[in-house]
Design a protein around this motif. Structure first.
Motif, PDB file in Angstrom:
ATOM      1  N   LYS A 139      15.025  56.210  35.798  1.00  0.00           N
ATOM      2  CA  LYS A 139      15.439  55.350  36.907  1.00  0.00           C
ATOM      3  C   LYS A 139      14.443  54.202  37.016  1.00  0.00           C
ATOM      4  CE  LYS A 139      18.034  54.574  40.631  1.00  0.00           C
ATOM      5  NZ  LYS A 139      19.489  54.370  40.626  1.00  0.00           N
ATOM      6  N   LYS A 140      14.810  53.051  36.504  1.00  0.00           N
ATOM      7  CA  LYS A 140      13.900  51.913  36.499  1.00  0.00           C
ATOM      8  C   LYS A 140      13.595  51.460  37.922  1.00  0.00           C
ATOM      9  CE  LYS A 140      13.453  47.102  35.034  1.00  0.00           C
ATOM     10  NZ  LYS A 140      14.137  45.929  34.447  1.00  0.00           N
ATOM     11  N   ILE A 141      12.308  51.245  38.185  1.00  0.00           N
ATOM     12  CA  ILE A 141      11.878  50.710  39.469  1.00  0.00           C
ATOM     13  C   ILE A 141      11.591  49.232  39.278  1.00  0.00           C
ATOM     14  CG2 ILE A 141      10.224  50.881  41.354  1.00  0.00           C
ATOM     15  CD1 ILE A 141      11.941  53.384  40.933  1.00  0.00           C
ATOM     16  N   PRO A 142      12.389  48.351  39.863  1.00  0.00           N
ATOM     17  CA  PRO A 142      12.178  46.910  39.661  1.00  0.00           C
ATOM     18  C   PRO A 142      10.908  46.438  40.357  1.00  0.00           C
ATOM     19  CG  PRO A 142      13.847  47.269  41.331  1.00  0.00           C
ATOM     20  CD  PRO A 142      13.523  48.623  40.770  1.00  0.00           C
ATOM     21  N   PRO A 143      10.279  45.380  39.856  1.00  0.00           N
ATOM     22  CA  PRO A 143       9.072  44.841  40.496  1.00  0.00           C
ATOM     23  C   PRO A 143       9.363  44.331  41.907  1.00  0.00           C
ATOM     24  CG  PRO A 143       9.335  43.975  38.272  1.00  0.00           C
ATOM     25  CD  PRO A 143      10.613  44.662  38.616  1.00  0.00           C
ATOM     26  N   LEU A 144       8.372  44.481  42.775  1.00  0.00           N
ATOM     27  CA  LEU A 144       8.427  43.953  44.129  1.00  0.00           C
ATOM     28  C   LEU A 144       7.409  42.824  44.217  1.00  0.00           C
ATOM     29  CD1 LEU A 144       9.279  47.087  44.309  1.00  0.00           C
ATOM     30  CD2 LEU A 144       8.720  46.882  46.725  1.00  0.00           C
ATOM     31  N   ILE A 145       7.807  41.698  44.798  1.00  0.00           N
ATOM     32  CA  ILE A 145       6.937  40.528  44.871  1.00  0.00           C
ATOM     33  C   ILE A 145       6.757  40.130  46.334  1.00  0.00           C
ATOM     34  CG2 ILE A 145       6.591  38.148  44.126  1.00  0.00           C
ATOM     35  CD1 ILE A 145       8.582  38.713  41.853  1.00  0.00           C
ATOM     36  N   GLY A 146       5.529  40.006  46.759  1.00  0.00           N
ATOM     37  CA  GLY A 146       5.233  39.628  48.137  1.00  0.00           C
ATOM     38  C   GLY A 146       3.807  39.981  48.483  1.00  0.00           C
ATOM     39  N   HIS A 147       3.639  40.877  49.463  1.00  0.00           N
ATOM     40  CA  HIS A 147       2.294  41.349  49.803  1.00  0.00           C
ATOM     41  C   HIS A 147       2.392  42.611  50.653  1.00  0.00           C
ATOM     42  CE1 HIS A 147      -2.033  40.892  49.916  1.00  0.00           C
ATOM     43  NE2 HIS A 147      -1.907  39.738  49.282  1.00  0.00           N
ATOM     44  N   CYS A 148       1.308  43.378  50.594  1.00  0.00           N
ATOM     45  CA  CYS A 148       1.211  44.571  51.422  1.00  0.00           C
ATOM     46  C   CYS A 148      -0.100  44.532  52.193  1.00  0.00           C
ATOM     47  CB  CYS A 148       1.279  45.837  50.567  1.00  0.00           C
ATOM     48  SG  CYS A 148      -0.132  46.047  49.446  1.00  0.00           S
ATOM     49  N   GLY A 149      -0.266  45.473  53.121  1.00  0.00           N
ATOM     50  CA  GLY A 149      -1.493  45.564  53.902  1.00  0.00           C
ATOM     51  C   GLY A 149      -2.026  46.974  53.916  1.00  0.00           C
ATOM     52  N   SER A 150      -3.294  47.111  54.234  1.00  0.00           N
ATOM     53  CA  SER A 150      -3.998  48.399  54.138  1.00  0.00           C
ATOM     54  C   SER A 150      -3.539  49.432  55.155  1.00  0.00           C
ATOM     55  CB  SER A 150      -5.503  48.173  54.298  1.00  0.00           C
ATOM     56  OG  SER A 150      -5.782  47.593  55.566  1.00  0.00           O
ATOM     57  N   VAL A 151      -2.713  49.031  56.101  1.00  0.00           N
ATOM     58  CA  VAL A 151      -2.207  49.981  57.098  1.00  0.00           C
ATOM     59  C   VAL A 151      -0.792  50.446  56.758  1.00  0.00           C
ATOM     60  CG1 VAL A 151      -3.666  49.125  58.971  1.00  0.00           C
ATOM     61  CG2 VAL A 151      -1.424  48.079  58.573  1.00  0.00           C
ATOM     62  N   GLY A 152      -0.371  50.227  55.510  1.00  0.00           N
ATOM     63  CA  GLY A 152       0.985  50.619  55.120  1.00  0.00           C
ATOM     64  C   GLY A 152       2.024  49.610  55.548  1.00  0.00           C
ATOM     65  N   SER A 153       1.623  48.338  55.660  1.00  0.00           N
ATOM     66  CA  SER A 153       2.558  47.260  55.995  1.00  0.00           C
ATOM     67  C   SER A 153       3.034  46.597  54.711  1.00  0.00           C
ATOM     68  CB  SER A 153       1.886  46.230  56.900  1.00  0.00           C
ATOM     69  OG  SER A 153       0.644  45.814  56.341  1.00  0.00           O
ATOM     70  N   VAL A 154       4.294  46.156  54.693  1.00  0.00           N
ATOM     71  CA  VAL A 154       4.870  45.566  53.480  1.00  0.00           C
ATOM     72  C   VAL A 154       5.756  44.374  53.811  1.00  0.00           C
ATOM     73  CG1 VAL A 154       4.799  47.672  52.086  1.00  0.00           C
ATOM     74  CG2 VAL A 154       6.791  47.219  53.532  1.00  0.00           C
ATOM     75  N   ALA A 155       5.795  43.421  52.873  1.00  0.00           N
ATOM     76  CA  ALA A 155       6.720  42.284  52.940  1.00  0.00           C
ATOM     77  C   ALA A 155       7.015  41.913  51.490  1.00  0.00           C
ATOM     78  CB  ALA A 155       6.102  41.119  53.698  1.00  0.00           C
ATOM     79  N   PHE A 156       8.125  42.432  50.947  1.00  0.00           N
ATOM     80  CA  PHE A 156       8.417  42.270  49.528  1.00  0.00           C
ATOM     81  C   PHE A 156       9.849  41.809  49.279  1.00  0.00           C
ATOM     82  CE2 PHE A 156       4.813  45.270  48.956  1.00  0.00           C
ATOM     83  CZ  PHE A 156       4.080  44.538  48.030  1.00  0.00           C
ATOM     84  N   PHE A 157       9.983  41.011  48.228  1.00  0.00           N
ATOM     85  CA  PHE A 157      11.273  40.588  47.682  1.00  0.00           C
ATOM     86  C   PHE A 157      11.482  41.356  46.393  1.00  0.00           C
ATOM     87  CE2 PHE A 157      13.409  37.089  45.022  1.00  0.00           C
ATOM     88  CZ  PHE A 157      14.690  37.479  45.395  1.00  0.00           C
ATOM     89  N   ILE A 158      12.700  41.895  46.200  1.00  0.00           N
ATOM     90  CA  ILE A 158      13.046  42.620  44.978  1.00  0.00           C
ATOM     91  C   ILE A 158      14.155  41.823  44.291  1.00  0.00           C
ATOM     92  CG2 ILE A 158      13.699  44.828  43.966  1.00  0.00           C
ATOM     93  CD1 ILE A 158      12.809  44.805  47.609  1.00  0.00           C
ATOM     94  N   PRO A 159      13.798  40.901  43.407  1.00  0.00           N
ATOM     95  CA  PRO A 159      14.797  40.003  42.802  1.00  0.00           C
ATOM     96  C   PRO A 159      15.954  40.738  42.142  1.00  0.00           C
ATOM     97  CG  PRO A 159      12.575  39.246  42.286  1.00  0.00           C
ATOM     98  CD  PRO A 159      12.428  40.585  42.928  1.00  0.00           C
TER      99      PRO A 159
END
Length: 340
Positions: free
Chosen positions: A290-310
């Motif tokens: 099951k291919k996991i596509p790359p995520l592009i954006g940024h994360c934070g040390s408290v488990g915060s995420v903001a990602f685009f999955i093209p």
């Protein structure tokens, strides 16, 4: 996509006794879906941690777009000597005058991190933060500490990056030098422009106005640190979605040039760093069926995420609001991606 399966994935986070709540917003083919539980919901304001680096990066990139800055500009030509003199020494050679704007944005300067790298006495500032010891880190203290920690490699070493707060503190100072405005004033203008009405800088609001930051040791206090950096941000999953989409639509840097920022250097598995942006990737041999596509954006040390999955035409923002266990949010994202 079955939203009940995604909701179950989020609800399973309850099994971790330290996770008091979680919230995620998923935009799939422009349809918005919200998932949450506990002390967090789609309207909750939370600490975004290092997602703030995307804000600093876009402010710099706007100046590059306007040709007020250039990626090859030297740090030594942008800030006074007290910021850079003797800052980077590698194997007896001083590289302080070789650091460029691009090196800072891409975490490829080779500079150490005053928060996570060990000081000569073996201590780490981040360990103190996780245990609830809030500390002020004005720029003078940052520079002093950085000079005590060994550099990691010469600036621009091919394929290398070292994640650090110092690079982005210097970028904040460059913004001030070029515009005459502090990072929080510049950031607030962006938030207003995008209609991010629930986003604010932590040092400007009361602690009652956002969900407490949690680690396994309890509630974290970072008010002193936020006052000294001026760039710590409180937001919501919805506001982060507005910002993330604006970035990829070319609001800050020409859309046709965004790919030129995605020149990835290894930083630590499973992350790579580009020019002001981060990539999360899982090699095929870790998930051959099951291919996991790359995520592009940024994360934070408290488990915060903001990602685009093209590959999925999807965006995801949110948090598990737990410092010190970064693997937790990415295990959750991988499960979510397998369902969409």
């Amino acid at each position: 996509m079955k939203t009940d399966q995604l909701d179950k994935i989020i609800q399973n986070l309850r099994r971790n006794k330290h996770v008091l709540g979680a919230t995620f917003q998923l935009s799939l083919n422009n349809e918005i879906h919200n998932f949450s539980f506990g002390n967090l919901n789609e309207k909750s304001r939370f600490y975004v941690a290092s997602i703030n680096k995307l804000v600093t990066a876009v402010l710099i990139l706007r100046l590059v777009r306007e040709e007020k800055l250039h990626l090859d500009d030297l740090l030594c030509n942008l800030l006074p000597e007290n910021y850079w003199e003797g800052l980077h020494t590698w194997k007896g050679t001083d590289y302080s005058k070789s650091i460029t704007l691009k090196h800072l944005l891409s975490q490829s300067s080779g500079l150490p991190c005053y928060l996570v790298d060990k000081m000569p006495d073996g201590s780490r500032a981040m360990d103190l933060f996780l245990k609830g010891n809030d500390q002020s880190w004005p720029m003078e203290k940052v520079i002093q500490a950085a000079k005590l920690i060994k550099a990691k490699f010469p600036p621009g070493t091919k394929g290398k990056a070292h994640y650090g707060e110092l690079n982005y503190r210097l970028l904040d100072e460059i913004l001030l030098a070029k515009t005459g405005k502090q990072i929080d004033e510049l950031g607030e203008a962006v938030f207003q422009e995008l209609g991010m009405l629930q986003t604010a800088f932590l040092h400007k609001i009361d602690t009652q106005e956002y969900v407490p930051i949690i680690s396994k040791y309890g509630v974290l206090s970072i008010e002193k640190y936020a006052e000294s950096t001026r760039h710590e941000i409180i937001s919501t999953s919805g506001d982060l979605m507005l910002f993330l989409k604006a970035y990829f639509e070319g609001a800050f840097y020409p859309k046709e040039k965004l790919a030129s920022l995605q020149i990835w250097n290894r930083i630590f598995f499973p992350f790579k760093y580009g020019i002001g942006i981060q990539q999360f990737y899982i090699p095929w041999f870790f998930s051959p069926f099951k291919k996991i596509p790359p995520l592009i954006g940024h994360c934070g040390s408290v488990g915060s995420v903001a990602f685009f999955i093209p590959e999925k035409n999807a965006f995801v923002t949110g948090t598990v609001n737990l410092a010190g266990q970064p693997q937790l949010v990415f295990q959750t994202l991988i499960k979510m991606l397998n369902k969409i």
